[in-house]
Design an enzyme around this catalytic site. Structure first.
Site, short mmCIF file in Angstrom:
data_model
loop_
_atom_site.label_atom_id
_atom_site.label_comp_id
_atom_site.label_asym_id
_atom_site.label_seq_id
_atom_site.Cartn_x
_atom_site.Cartn_y
_atom_site.Cartn_z
CG HIS A 1 -2.11 -0.73 1.19
ND1 HIS A 1 -2.14 -2.10 1.22
CD2 HIS A 1 -3.42 -0.34 1.12
CE1 HIS A 1 -3.40 -2.51 1.17
NE2 HIS A 1 -4.20 -1.46 1.11
CG ASN B 1 4.56 -4.18 2.67
OD1 ASN B 1 4.09 -3.09 2.98
ND2 ASN B 1 3.82 -5.27 2.52
CG ASP C 1 16.52 20.47 0.69
OD1 ASP C 1 15.51 20.94 0.14
OD2 ASP C 1 17.21 21.08 1.53
CD GLU D 1 11.89 19.56 -2.69
OE1 GLU D 1 12.91 20.28 -2.60
OE2 GLU D 1 10.74 19.98 -2.49
CG ASP E 1 8.69 22.58 -5.23
OD1 ASP E 1 9.05 22.26 -4.06
OD2 ASP E 1 8.45 23.75 -5.56
CD GLN F 1 8.71 24.62 -0.57
OE1 GLN F 1 9.11 23.95 -1.51
NE2 GLN F 1 7.88 25.64 -0.74
MN MN Z 1 2.43 -2.02 3.53
MN MN Z 2 9.77 21.84 -1.77
#
Ligand code: MN
Ligand code: MN
Length: 300
Positions: A129, A160, A263, A266, A272, A282
Site C-alpha cells: 500500500h 513492506n 531536499d 526532491e 517540488d 520550506q
Molecule cells: Mn504495507
Molecule cells: Mn519543496
C-alpha cells in the site's frame, strides 16, 4: 426552557457548526465516524509535487483525486509516482475493518492498462500500500478504497513488513499525540530485490518494480483553520528513503540510513514537495533530518 432560550440555543448551535466547518477533517465526521465533505483539496493542500493533471493525454502523470487520498498515476509503469493524504486520528479510529479487496481502480480511464489484483502473484513482491490500509480504518467503505491496485507498488516483503510498516505506524503514533499530518509517499528508480531475488518488472513487464520507496510528512498540532497558516520552521518534518530490497528487513526500523531530508528526495525525484508552504519555511524544513520520538515502540 423559554422560547427565547431555545432560539439562542439554536443560534449558538449553528454558530458552533459553522465554525467547526472550517476544519472539516478535525471536526465533522459522518455516521461511520469518518471525515466527510469534499476532502480532496486537503490531500493536495501542501501542493501537487509533479503538477499532475486529470488529463487522459497525460497518462504518466495522471491525477486521480479521491477523498481518501490523491494519486499521480504512471500508466507506463503501472504504479503511482506519488500518493498524498491527510492523516488524523479520525481517519483510522472507528468501526472499519481491513477489507483485503484488492482490485483495479474503477476511476482509471478505459484507455489505461488496468493492473489486476493478481498481477504480482508469484513475483516475490508484496502488493505494498502507498496510502496504508491502517491509515483508513474509520469505515469499511473508506478502507476498501485503499485496495485499488493504483495504490500499490511491488514492494519487497522485508521492506513492506519490516521498517516500512514501522514508519507507517510511527506516523499514526504522531497523529495520536494530538497532531495532524500531511503525508506524501512515492517511488523512484527501477529494480528491487524481493523474496525470489532481483526483478525490474512484474506482470509480464506491465508493472515496474521501483528501487526506492520514500515518504515525507509535516506534522503540526491538531487544530482548526487553514493548516498552511500553522506551518513554520518549528513544524515537525519527516523524510525517509528505503531501498526496495528484502535485506532492509534485517535492519532496525529506525536505522539512521533510512532518515534523509526532503531536499534529498526532491533531488532524487525532480519533484517540488510542499510547494504551497512559504518558501523560507520550506527551505528551512526541507533541509532537516527528523529526530525520532524515543517514546515510540514499534513492537518489533
Ligand atoms: Mn504495507
Ligand atoms: Mn519543496
Amino acid at each position: 426552557m423559554k422560547k427565547s432560550g431555545l432560539l439562542s440555543l439554536a443560534v449558538f448551535s449553528l454558530i458552533f457548526l459553522f465554525s467547526a466547518c472550517e476544519d472539516p477533517v478535525s471536526e465533522i465526521v459522518d455516521n461511520d465516524g469518518c471525515p466527510t465533505g469534499d476532502l480532496r483539496p486537503l490531500n493536495l493542500l501542501m501542493g501537487n509535487p509533479s503538477n499532475a493533471t486529470a488529463d487522459e493525454n497525460n497518462p504518466d502523470n495522471y491525477l486521480i483525486e479521491m477523498d481518501e487520498y490523491t494519486i499521480s498515476y504512471n500508466n507506463s509503469k503501472g504504479i503511482p509516482n506519488w500518493v498524498s493524504w491527510h492523516l488524523s486520528t479520525d481517519w483510522f479510529t472507528g468501526d472499519g475493518n481491513r477489507q483485503d479487496d484488492f482490485r483495479p481502480n474503477p476511476f482509471l480511464p478505459s484507455s489505461f492498462y488496468a493492473v489486476d489484483d493478481d498481477a504480482y502473484s508469484g513475483s516475490g513482491f508484496d502488493r505494498g500500500h502507498c496510502c496504508p490500509s491502517a491509515d483508513r480504518l474509520c469505515s469499511d467503505a473508506t478502507n476498501s478504497r485503499t485496495f485499488f491496485m493504483t495504490n500499490m507498488i511491488p514492494q519487497a516483503p522485508g521492506n513492506n513488513q519490516g521498517p516500512w510498516a514501522c514508519w507507517e505506524k510511527y506516523l499514526r503514533y504522531l497523529a495520536g499525540q494530538d497532531k495532524e499530518l500531511y503525508v506524501i509517499m512515492g517511488q523512484y528508480g527501477q529494480g528491487g530485490t524481493g523474496f525470489f531475488g532481483y526483478r525490474e518488472t512484474v506482470d509480464e513487464g506491465n508493472v515496474w518494480v521501483p528501487s526506492n520507496v520514500w515518504k515525507v510528512a509535516i506534522a503540526i498540532p491538531r487544530g482548526e483553520g487553514n493548516d498552511l497558516d500553522f506551518i513554520d520552521s518549528n513544524s515537525e518534518i519527516i523524510a525517509i528513503n528505503i531501498l526496495n530490497n528484502d535485506a532492509v528487513g534485517d535492519l532496525d526500523w529506525d536505522d539512521s540510513s533510512f532518515l534523509t531530508t526532503v531536499d534529498a528526495i526532491e533531488a532524487a525525484t525532480g519533484y517540488d514537495l510542499f510547494s504551497n508552504v512559504q518558501t523560507s519555511v520550506q527551505n528551512n524544513l526541507e533541509s532537516q533530518v527528523h529526530s525520532i520520538d524515543a517514546n515510540f515502540d514499534c513492537g518489533f
